[in-house]
Design an enzyme around this catalytic site. Structure first.
Site, PDB file in Angstrom:
ATOM      1  N   ASP A 170       0.841  -1.196   0.000  1.00 35.12           N
ATOM      2  CA  ASP A 170       0.000   0.000   0.000  1.00 35.12           C
ATOM      3  C   ASP A 170       0.879   1.250   0.000  1.00 35.12           C
ATOM      4  O   ASP A 170       1.659   1.472   0.929  1.00 35.12           O
ATOM      5  CB  ASP A 170      -0.897  -0.021   1.239  1.00 35.12           C
ATOM      6  CG  ASP A 170      -2.002   1.015   1.198  1.00 35.12           C
ATOM      7  OD1 ASP A 170      -1.783   2.102   0.624  1.00 35.12           O
ATOM      8  OD2 ASP A 170      -3.088   0.745   1.740  1.00 35.12           O
ATOM      9  N   HIS A 201      -2.925  -0.009  -2.596  1.00 35.01           N
ATOM     10  CA  HIS A 201      -4.104   0.726  -2.141  1.00 35.01           C
ATOM     11  C   HIS A 201      -5.169   0.734  -3.244  1.00 35.01           C
ATOM     12  O   HIS A 201      -4.861   0.900  -4.415  1.00 35.01           O
ATOM     13  CB  HIS A 201      -3.675   2.154  -1.808  1.00 35.01           C
ATOM     14  CG  HIS A 201      -4.661   2.926  -1.008  1.00 35.01           C
ATOM     15  ND1 HIS A 201      -4.735   2.849   0.363  1.00 35.01           N
ATOM     16  CD2 HIS A 201      -5.609   3.815  -1.385  1.00 35.01           C
ATOM     17  CE1 HIS A 201      -5.676   3.650   0.803  1.00 35.01           C
ATOM     18  NE2 HIS A 201      -6.222   4.256  -0.237  1.00 35.01           N
TER      19      HIS A 201
END
Length: 232
Positions: A170, A201
């Site tokens: 992420d 993400h």
């Protein structure tokens, strides 16, 4: 069936809008769908529609209404992405939780369901954690929540089940933050964490280039099982 409804604030001095998707029959429960930084856009509405197809009353409150009502942004368009970051910086998260709590109350009361869960994405993933700690929501799910390491001091207040989906690559949640989340929450009796190796993400977004079909399908199946268990 979908519609826009007006929800009173906890103080009762104002109202804000929410997108509502209703199932064909009596709802199994209600689920508050918490937006990303891009507002209640087509992707969030599609999340609601999918939940309604599964028998839930799905409600997505417009949490940016105090800044600008009706924000809908596309993360794949750079100027809109930058505008979303600006809105996030101005957003009062504590007030947002109170609006989510007002949505929970409205769902239990006027919308006539006994149990209410929530699911959030990005900023909404962080807010889902905060909702689990600060309200009486029955079950919460957060996808790629940001900055949760800074909220671990509130974990003692989580009394109902919470599920967190964590992509290991992420770009907004670094390895140290992920480590802190695991160290702080792995032994919590009400919290479950799932890692998604190599994912970034936004992997479970409904539309756009961030989506990873295989991982999104897996995460959504886990979410569906979680809500089926805890909202029945």
């Amino acid at each position: 069936m979908s519609e826009t409804v007006s929800i009173p604030t906890l103080s009762g001095d104002s109202t804000f809008n929410a997108y509502v998707a209703r199932p064909a029959d009596n709802p199994r429960a209600a689920i508050v769908v918490i937006q990303e930084i891009f507002g209640v856009n087509a992707g969030i509405r599609r999340k609601c529609d999918r939940l309604a197809e599964d028998g839930y009353l799905a409600v997505a409150p417009d949490l940016f209404w105090r800044l600008e009502p009706g924000v809908e942004l596309d993360p794949d368009i750079e100027p809109e992405f930058q505008r979303a970051l600006d809105l996030m910086g101005k957003f009062d998260q504590d007030q947002g939780i109170r609006d989510i709590e007002a949505t929970i109350h409205r769902s239990r009361g006027e919308m006539g369901v006994a149990k209410v869960g929530c699911v959030g994405y990005c900023l909404g993933g962080r807010l889902a954690y905060m909702t689990a700690a600060r309200t009486d929501v029955d079950a919460s799910v957060g996808y790629y929540g940001v900055g949760i390491d800074g909220l671990l001091r509130e974990k003692h207040a989580i009394s109902n089940p919470l599920l967190l989906h964590i992509p290991t690559e992420d770009g907004f949640v670094d390895k140290d933050t992920q480590k802190a989340m695991h160290e702080g929450l792995d032994d919590h009796p009400r919290v479950t964490l799932y890692d998604y190796e190599g994912l970034d993400h936004g992997f479970a977004t409904e539309f756009g280039k961030r989506r990873d079909e295989e991982a999104a399908t897996l995460a959504d199946k886990r979410t569906a099982a979680f809500f089926s268990e805890h909202l029945s």
